[in-house]
Scaffold this motif. Structure first.
Motif, PDB file in Angstrom:
ATOM      1  N   ASP A 168     -24.666 -42.320   2.709  1.00 33.84           N
ATOM      2  CA  ASP A 168     -23.526 -43.193   2.640  1.00 33.84           C
ATOM      3  C   ASP A 168     -22.449 -42.547   1.430  1.00 33.84           C
ATOM      4  O   ASP A 168     -21.376 -42.324   1.752  1.00 33.84           O
ATOM      5  N   ALA A 169     -23.081 -42.483   0.356  1.00 29.98           N
ATOM      6  CA  ALA A 169     -22.473 -42.238  -0.864  1.00 29.98           C
ATOM      7  C   ALA A 169     -21.970 -40.843  -0.882  1.00 29.98           C
ATOM      8  O   ALA A 169     -20.893 -40.429  -1.183  1.00 29.98           O
ATOM      9  N   MET A 170     -22.903 -39.889  -0.413  1.00 29.02           N
ATOM     10  CA  MET A 170     -22.822 -38.435  -0.282  1.00 29.02           C
ATOM     11  C   MET A 170     -21.685 -38.482   0.691  1.00 29.02           C
ATOM     12  O   MET A 170     -20.536 -37.357   0.617  1.00 29.02           O
ATOM     13  N   LEU A 175     -15.983 -36.738   1.875  1.00 28.39           N
ATOM     14  CA  LEU A 175     -14.843 -36.915   2.453  1.00 28.39           C
ATOM     15  C   LEU A 175     -13.750 -37.152   1.629  1.00 28.39           C
ATOM     16  O   LEU A 175     -12.605 -36.553   1.678  1.00 28.39           O
ATOM     17  N   THR A 176     -14.001 -37.544   0.413  1.00 29.05           N
ATOM     18  CA  THR A 176     -12.902 -37.754  -0.854  1.00 29.05           C
ATOM     19  C   THR A 176     -12.502 -36.183  -1.207  1.00 29.05           C
ATOM     20  O   THR A 176     -11.410 -35.862  -1.268  1.00 29.05           O
TER      21      THR A 176
END
Length: 187
Positions: A168-170, A175-176
């Motif tokens: 999820d963090a990746m 996406l950012t």
């Protein structure tokens, strides 16, 4: 901070509206219809109260300005995009998952003693009203009806909190970075 405007804004909102209409055109139309007074308020406030060149000049008659009309169009386009993204979220995920995601994102604010659970409960109520079909009573009827204390205590809200994993963090980081690259391309 850069923000989308012009052709990039129109293209992004057009794609968002097309995807939202494909997912649930009826719900998107309902959200747009419910927001018509927001669109009218944006048009009136920006058109008539932004300084600039007036569209017509008649003595003692207020007139909209060209600059205000452009700002009203830009902000109305932004509002339409937000409504399209809300429609996509409400259509794609169940309410308890959305509220759980909000709780997970706001969890650090508990250390500041902010009422995160209350905010999540209010969001749950808003999502219930947003996703309600047209046949349900409107908000005025909901507040005017008599509710007995026993049935009010029976309401239960279930929230499923997802576990935050490294994937999820990746995904959030990618996406950012992708959003930043897209914004820089359209500068």
């Amino acid at each position: 901070m850069q923000r989308l405007s012009g052709a990039a804004l129109l293209a992004t909102v057009f794609v968002a509206i097309c995807v939202a209409a494909w997912l649930s055109g009826k719900r998107l139309w309902s959200l747009m219809r419910r927001s018509r007074f927001l669109f009218l308020a944006l048009a009136a406030l920006y058109s008539f109260f932004t300084p600039g060149d007036r569209m017509w000049v008649v003595a003692l008659v207020p007139a909209p300005t060209y600059e205000g009309a452009l700002l009203a169009l830009e902000h109305s386009t932004r509002l339409a995009g937000v409504l399209a993204f809300v429609c996509m979220l409400v259509t794609s995920y169940p309410r308890d998952v959305l509220v759980g995601g909000m709780l997970a994102c706001l969890a650090p604010l508990r250390r500041l003693r902010l009422p995160v659970d209350r905010a999540a409960m209010r969001m749950s109520i808003v999502l219930e009203m947003v996703s309600a079909p047209e046949g349900l009573p409107n908000w005025r009827e909901c507040f005017s009806s008599e509710i007995d204390a026993e049935s009010a205590n029976e309401a239960v809200v279930q929230v499923h909190l997802p576990e935050w994993v490294r994937a999820d963090a990746m995904a959030l980081l990618l996406l950012t970075v992708a959003a930043e690259i897209i914004v820089r391309m359209f500068r």
